[in-house]
Write an enzyme that holds these catalytic residues in place. Structure first.
Site, short mmCIF file in Angstrom:
data_model
loop_
_atom_site.label_atom_id
_atom_site.label_comp_id
_atom_site.label_asym_id
_atom_site.label_seq_id
_atom_site.Cartn_x
_atom_site.Cartn_y
_atom_site.Cartn_z
N TRP A 168 0.82 -1.21 0.00
CA TRP A 168 0.00 0.00 0.00
C TRP A 168 0.86 1.26 0.00
O TRP A 168 0.58 2.22 0.71
CB TRP A 168 -0.98 0.02 1.17
CG TRP A 168 -2.02 -1.05 1.10
CD1 TRP A 168 -2.19 -2.10 1.94
CD2 TRP A 168 -3.03 -1.18 0.08
NE1 TRP A 168 -3.23 -2.89 1.52
CE2 TRP A 168 -3.77 -2.35 0.39
CE3 TRP A 168 -3.37 -0.44 -1.06
CZ2 TRP A 168 -4.83 -2.79 -0.40
CZ3 TRP A 168 -4.43 -0.89 -1.84
CH2 TRP A 168 -5.15 -2.04 -1.51
N ILE A 169 1.89 1.24 -0.84
CA ILE A 169 2.79 2.39 -0.92
C ILE A 169 2.39 3.26 -2.10
O ILE A 169 2.53 2.87 -3.27
CB ILE A 169 4.25 1.92 -1.05
CG1 ILE A 169 4.59 0.93 0.06
CG2 ILE A 169 5.18 3.13 -1.03
CD1 ILE A 169 4.31 1.42 1.47
N CYS A 247 6.66 12.38 10.04
CA CYS A 247 6.09 12.59 8.71
C CYS A 247 4.61 12.22 8.69
O CYS A 247 3.79 12.90 8.06
CB CYS A 247 6.85 11.76 7.67
SG CYS A 247 8.63 12.06 7.65
N GLU A 372 -2.75 6.26 7.30
CA GLU A 372 -2.24 7.23 8.28
C GLU A 372 -2.92 7.05 9.64
O GLU A 372 -3.15 8.01 10.37
CB GLU A 372 -2.43 8.68 7.80
CG GLU A 372 -2.14 8.95 6.35
CD GLU A 372 -0.72 8.63 5.95
OE1 GLU A 372 0.05 8.15 6.79
OE2 GLU A 372 -0.39 8.86 4.78
N GLY A 373 -3.23 5.80 9.99
CA GLY A 373 -3.83 5.50 11.28
C GLY A 373 -5.32 5.23 11.15
O GLY A 373 -6.09 6.10 10.75
#
Length: 394
Positions: A168-169, A247, A372-373
């Site tokens: 998932w990059i 980041c 992102e969480g």
């Protein structure tokens, strides 16, 4: 300052809280989204294409690494970055995600933790959209728990050898440089960051297909097979999880704004449709149930936007804390999904077509809600903050 009394949807006159410079920046990005993104997004989404040609356009617009100073970066405020994120995500989450991966993740990693040579080599051309970066942290078995990552960098006499896998990059298959996070044998340092240029032998990036979400974007699997890197590849300042987490917080902040852009666009599509669609001899907007839906959407958009603006002011003052970012990410994405889904109901059957934006936004926001969480991670961050007890394990 701006008089918002003529905008019935800005019932709290939030525009009056913005400076003339902030309003001008917002209008500039909004105009770009209207002219360049909206006419094409349905086709890009349907064809599952990321329009790589817009990268230099976004560089010229000044939204790539826009919160960074020097090295060709715009040096704008946190609020200005947030407003740009909101307008871009009103177009599509995939477009805002590109800006986030490029600026908040890849460029920020180099800016905060890179050497002077690394900054000079990469940042100016990334800010211009001439080069694209990615941020390789998540792994097939380590999403919410990056401390358990298995990707490993072994020190050698002439540099490093990198092995492992990431998943998932964003942008990996088109990236000119990858920011890769890996475990090392150094118990004191632990996880370190590395810059891996495109074309490095042993690196394979494969787009993940097919997808039901973020279709106008690119996410990839990456494999690292005995990838040899020179000593110059390491980000000298990034030691431990503090490097990638710093980041991630930048990206999470932008999401709090961006999600409200998707929500606002969904609401506006529903409002316009309700005013023109006739049912039983009168517009949908003339029915109490429809008005209740629109009012509930508007309330959450206004509250979420006010929250994002407050976070931005805190950030610009140097006072923003990680748990406060979690409030914005958790609340605003969660509410945005509800708004997009509710907006679709006003559109009826027409709402499942790409002629209208709400269901596309809802699908995209499922990804935004995860990356992102997750909701769960941000809930635990806040739970630890208010109780003093970490409940991430067990």
């Amino acid at each position: 300052m701006s008089d918002s009394t003529t905008n019935t949807s800005d019932v709290l006159a939030l525009d009056s809280l913005l400076t003339s410079e902030e309003l001008a920046l917002r209008e500039k990005v909004r105009d770009y989204t209207t002219q360049r993104i909206r006419p094409n997004i349905a086709r890009w989404y349907e064809d599952a294409v990321f329009p790589q040609e817009i990268a230099p356009e976004l560089g010229e617009l000044g939204v790539l690494g826009m919160h960074l100073e020097g090295y060709g970066c715009p040096g704008r405020t946190a609020v200005e970055y947030g407003l740009a994120a909101m307008e871009l995500e009103a177009g599509d989450s995939g477009i805002r995600t590109f800006v986030s991966v490029q600026g908040s993740l890849a460029m920020t990693a180099i800016y905060k933790w890179g050497s002077e040579e690394q900054k000079e080599q990469w940042l100016p051309r990334m800010a211009a959209g001439e080069l694209i970066g990615c941020f390789a942290l998540t792994e097939p078995t380590a999403g919410s728990d990056p401390s358990s990552m298995a990707t490993f960098a072994r020190a050698t006499s002439d540099g490093w050898v990198l092995n492992g896998a990431k998943r998932w990059i964003g942008l990996a298959s088109i990236a000119d440089v990858m920011v890769v996070w890996a475990q090392t044998e150094d118990n004191a340092a632990g996880i370190r960051g590395f810059l891996v240029p495109a074309g490095t032998p042993g690196v394979t990036a494969t787009p993940i297909e097919p997808k039901l979400s973020m279709r106008a974007s690119i996410q990839c699997d990456i494999k690292f097979d005995d990838v040899r890197l020179g000593p110059e590849a390491i980000l000298p300042g990034a030691i431990g999880l503090r490097g990638p987490f710093s980041c991630l917080n930048e990206a999470r902040y932008g999401i709090a704004w961006g999600a409200m852009g998707a929500a606002r666009d969904s609401y506006e599509a529903a409002l316009e449709y309700a005013g023109s669609r006739l049912q039983f001899g009168r517009p949908l907007a003339g029915y109490q149930l429809t008005q209740e839906k629109l009012v509930n959407m508007l309330l959450e958009i206004q509250k979420g936007t006010m929250l994002a603006l407050h976070l931005g002011r805190l950030k610009d003052a140097g006072h923003l804390q990680p748990q406060q970012i979690s409030v914005g990410k958790l609340n605003n994405v969660r509410e945005a999904i509800k708004i997009a889904r509710e907006a679709r109901t006003i559109l009826g059957g027409n709402g499942v077509t790409l002629d209208y934006s709400p269901l596309r936004h809802a699908n995209n926001l499922e990804s935004v809600r995860t990356y992102e969480g997750t909701d769960e991670v941000h809930t635990l961050i806040l739970g630890q903050h208010i109780t003093g007890v970490a409940a991430f394990r067990g």
